[in-house]
Design an enzyme around this catalytic site. Structure first.
Site, PDB file in Angstrom:
ATOM      1  N   ALA A  70     -38.517  54.311  40.170  1.00 19.10           N
ATOM      2  CA  ALA A  70     -38.780  54.594  41.530  1.00 19.10           C
ATOM      3  C   ALA A  70     -39.712  55.654  41.720  1.00 19.10           C
ATOM      4  CB  ALA A  70     -37.605  54.998  42.012  1.00 19.10           C
ATOM      5  N   GLY A 113     -36.054  52.841  37.556  1.00 20.90           N
ATOM      6  CA  GLY A 113     -35.943  51.773  38.551  1.00 20.90           C
ATOM      7  C   GLY A 113     -36.948  50.573  37.864  1.00 20.90           C
ATOM      8  N   GLU A 116     -34.318  49.003  35.434  1.00 24.32           N
ATOM      9  CA  GLU A 116     -33.546  48.111  36.197  1.00 24.32           C
ATOM     10  C   GLU A 116     -33.769  46.828  36.808  1.00 24.32           C
ATOM     11  OE1 GLU A 116     -32.681  51.849  38.401  1.00 24.32           O
ATOM     12  OE2 GLU A 116     -30.727  51.930  37.936  1.00 24.32           O
ATOM     13  N   GLU A 136     -33.523  59.099  34.450  1.00 29.57           N
ATOM     14  CA  GLU A 136     -32.947  59.729  35.835  1.00 29.57           C
ATOM     15  C   GLU A 136     -32.214  61.331  35.537  1.00 29.57           C
ATOM     16  OE1 GLU A 136     -32.569  56.505  35.102  1.00 29.57           O
ATOM     17  OE2 GLU A 136     -33.197  55.464  36.851  1.00 29.57           O
TER      18      GLU A 136
HETATM   19  N1  CO8 Z   1     -43.119  58.116  40.484  1.00 32.61           N
HETATM   20  C1  CO8 Z   1     -44.034  58.661  40.892  1.00 32.61           C
HETATM   21  N2  CO8 Z   1     -45.248  58.960  40.199  1.00 32.61           N
HETATM   22  C2  CO8 Z   1     -45.278  58.770  39.020  1.00 32.61           C
HETATM   23  C3  CO8 Z   1     -44.178  57.990  38.543  1.00 32.61           C
HETATM   24  C4  CO8 Z   1     -43.042  57.922  39.248  1.00 32.61           C
HETATM   25  N3  CO8 Z   1     -41.864  57.438  38.546  1.00 32.61           N
HETATM   26  N4  CO8 Z   1     -44.214  57.979  37.109  1.00 32.61           N
HETATM   27  C5  CO8 Z   1     -45.499  58.227  36.885  1.00 32.61           C
HETATM   28  N5  CO8 Z   1     -46.347  58.600  37.980  1.00 32.61           N
HETATM   29  C6  CO8 Z   1     -47.676  59.107  38.246  1.00 32.61           C
HETATM   30  C7  CO8 Z   1     -47.871  60.540  37.739  1.00 32.61           C
HETATM   31  O1  CO8 Z   1     -47.418  61.434  38.642  1.00 32.61           O
HETATM   32  C8  CO8 Z   1     -49.205  60.756  37.446  1.00 32.61           C
HETATM   33  O2  CO8 Z   1     -49.777  60.714  38.736  1.00 32.61           O
HETATM   34  P1  CO8 Z   1     -51.097  61.554  38.946  1.00 32.61           P
HETATM   35  O3  CO8 Z   1     -52.148  61.165  38.045  1.00 32.61           O
HETATM   36  O4  CO8 Z   1     -51.523  61.403  40.386  1.00 32.61           O
HETATM   37  O5  CO8 Z   1     -50.748  62.983  38.520  1.00 32.61           O
HETATM   38  C9  CO8 Z   1     -49.616  59.066  37.136  1.00 32.61           C
HETATM   39  O6  CO8 Z   1     -48.268  58.471  37.481  1.00 32.61           O
HETATM   40  C10 CO8 Z   1     -49.794  58.905  35.632  1.00 32.61           C
HETATM   41  O7  CO8 Z   1     -48.469  59.652  34.937  1.00 32.61           O
HETATM   42  P2  CO8 Z   1     -48.593  60.762  33.843  1.00 32.61           P
HETATM   43  O8  CO8 Z   1     -49.664  61.588  34.076  1.00 32.61           O
HETATM   44  O9  CO8 Z   1     -47.266  61.217  33.870  1.00 32.61           O
HETATM   45  O10 CO8 Z   1     -48.605  59.716  32.539  1.00 32.61           O
HETATM   46  P3  CO8 Z   1     -48.393  60.033  30.936  1.00 32.61           P
HETATM   47  O11 CO8 Z   1     -48.910  58.920  30.091  1.00 32.61           O
HETATM   48  O12 CO8 Z   1     -48.649  61.269  30.850  1.00 32.61           O
HETATM   49  O13 CO8 Z   1     -46.872  59.852  31.034  1.00 32.61           O
HETATM   50  C11 CO8 Z   1     -44.577  58.830  31.699  1.00 32.61           C
HETATM   51  C12 CO8 Z   1     -46.156  58.685  31.224  1.00 32.61           C
HETATM   52  C13 CO8 Z   1     -43.807  59.315  30.393  1.00 32.61           C
HETATM   53  C14 CO8 Z   1     -44.110  57.351  32.100  1.00 32.61           C
HETATM   54  C15 CO8 Z   1     -44.235  59.945  32.728  1.00 32.61           C
HETATM   55  O14 CO8 Z   1     -45.212  59.521  33.720  1.00 32.61           O
HETATM   56  C16 CO8 Z   1     -43.241  59.754  33.361  1.00 32.61           C
HETATM   57  O15 CO8 Z   1     -42.150  60.625  32.633  1.00 32.61           O
HETATM   58  N6  CO8 Z   1     -42.727  59.262  34.529  1.00 32.61           N
HETATM   59  C17 CO8 Z   1     -41.469  59.505  35.390  1.00 32.61           C
HETATM   60  C18 CO8 Z   1     -40.510  58.392  34.695  1.00 32.61           C
HETATM   61  C19 CO8 Z   1     -39.426  58.696  35.437  1.00 32.61           C
HETATM   62  O16 CO8 Z   1     -38.585  59.621  35.613  1.00 32.61           O
HETATM   63  N7  CO8 Z   1     -38.664  57.487  36.038  1.00 32.61           N
HETATM   64  C20 CO8 Z   1     -37.579  57.496  36.860  1.00 32.61           C
HETATM   65  C21 CO8 Z   1     -37.528  57.780  38.333  1.00 32.61           C
HETATM   66  S1  CO8 Z   1     -36.073  57.781  39.108  1.00 32.61           S
HETATM   67  C22 CO8 Z   1     -35.657  56.221  39.301  1.00 32.61           C
HETATM   68  O17 CO8 Z   1     -36.529  55.152  39.114  1.00 32.61           O
HETATM   69  C23 CO8 Z   1     -34.428  55.821  40.063  1.00 32.61           C
HETATM   70  C24 CO8 Z   1     -34.195  54.473  40.359  1.00 32.61           C
HETATM   71  C25 CO8 Z   1     -33.826  54.125  41.819  1.00 32.61           C
HETATM   72  C26 CO8 Z   1     -32.947  52.990  41.836  1.00 32.61           C
HETATM   73  C27 CO8 Z   1     -34.144  51.698  41.844  1.00 32.61           C
HETATM   74  C28 CO8 Z   1     -33.583  50.611  42.158  1.00 32.61           C
HETATM   75  C29 CO8 Z   1     -34.065  49.365  41.504  1.00 32.61           C
END
Ligand code: CO8
Length: 262
Positions: A70, A113, A116, A136
């Site tokens: 998400a 998400g 999921e 999460e």
């Molecule tokens: N939300 C918002 N932006 C994101 C997300 C995210 N989940 N994941 C990546 N991005 C963005 C980054 O902020 C970045 O943006 P910018 O270039 O503007 O800084 C861009 O995508 C590229 O990401 P990274 O630079 O971080 O890329 P890396 O290759 O270094 O890392 C990762 C990749 C490991 C995937 C890393 O981006 C990461 O850890 N992302 C977050 C993963 C996460 O924590 N996901 C869980 C989110 S909470 C959730 O999903 C709750 C679910 C709720 C219910 C859903 C119902 C179906």
């Protein structure tokens, strides 16, 4: 192929055996699922589900990410008050209400998400380098779209606890061994293989395919006795279809069936 909001929709096959391919298309944020993207996904899914020419759907992302969860920036400032009163994310479950099968074709990150949503699909196939996770816990929350419920049914308690409590990612091979992933392919072949699998499913009798999906999904909700009863009733009902007559006749005549989806 056409673009609608943040999803790309491709349709393969002109007549009833067609496959509808939805590609999440928010590359800058690794397909992070903001509300608008999810709305586009649900609308695309519903449109393909009600299209008579389509027998199976495929959902995919990019090579780098199926979906990284998400959208954290959209969620960060939300309050309990808002989340509870609006039943935040409950409507995302609409994606599970489609009646045709959906294959998730997962390359790259499939997190939170994103994982999921893959589990909301009916079959998950993965590229060799896919990474699955429920991170999460690292954000001070827990999964909110089925990560604590569907994951345990797919891979068992110990592995589900491990993934949700540590936030560690698991690779495609581990997830295939654990049971969440049905098949693994080289990343570049994944979407073609998903469409091939979808075409095979779409070539079967449509009503039996839809009933089969419904019956397997019922097993997640009810007791074994109730589930067996439901399955038997569906099985009986299929004897009212032309495809049952055709399928059995074709077998006995040693030829391929020509299903009319009736
Ligand atoms: N939300 C918002 N932006 C994101 C997300 C995210 N989940 N994941 C990546 N991005 C963005 C980054 O902020 C970045 O943006 P910018 O270039 O503007 O800084 C861009 O995508 C590229 O990401 P990274 O630079 O971080 O890329 P890396 O290759 O270094 O890392 C990762 C990749 C490991 C995937 C890393 O981006 C990461 O850890 N992302 C977050 C993963 C996460 O924590 N996901 C869980 C989110 S909470 C959730 O999903 C709750 C679910 C709720 C219910 C859903 C119902 C179906």
């Amino acid at each position: 192929a056409y673009v609608k909001g943040q999803v790309r929709i491709h349709r393969s096959g002109k007549t009833e055996g067609g496959v509808g391919l939805i590609r999440l298309n928010r590359p800058k944020a690794l397909n992070a699922l903001c509300d608008d993207l999810f709305k586009d996904l649900v609308h695309a899914g519903q449109a393909l589900d009600s299209d008579d020419d389509i027998g199976c759907l495929v959902l995919t992302g990019s090579t780098k990410a199926f979906a990284a969860g998400a959208d954290i920036s959209e969620m960060k400032d939300r309050t309990f008050d808002h989340a509870y009163k609006t039943n935040m994310f409950a409507w995302w479950g609409q994606f599970t209400k489609l009646s045709k099968p959906v294959i998730a074709a997962v390359n790259g990150f499939c997190l939170g998400g994103g994982c999921e949503v893959a589990m909301m699909c009916d079959i998950v196939i993965a590229g060799e380098k896919a990474r699955f996770g429920q991170p999460e816990i690292n954000l001070g929350v827990i999964p909110g779209g089925g990560g604590t419920q569907r994951l345990i049914r797919a891979i068992g308690k110990s592995k589900a606890m491990y993934m949700c409590l540590t936030g560690d990612m698991m690779g495609a091979e581990d997830m295939e061994r654990a049971g969440l992933v049905a098949k693994i392919f080289p990343p570049d072949d994944l979407v073609d293989e998903a469409v091939k699998m979808g075409t095979k499913i779409a070539s079967k009798g449509r009503i039996s395919v839809m009933m089969c999906k419904e019956a397997i999904n019922v097993s997640q909700e009810v007791s074994l006795e109730e589930g067996l009863r439901f399955e038997r009733r569906m099985f009986h009902a299929l004897f009212a279809t032309a495809d049952q007559k055709e399928g059995m006749e074709a077998f006995l005549e040693k030829r391929e069936p020509n299903f009319t989806h009736k």
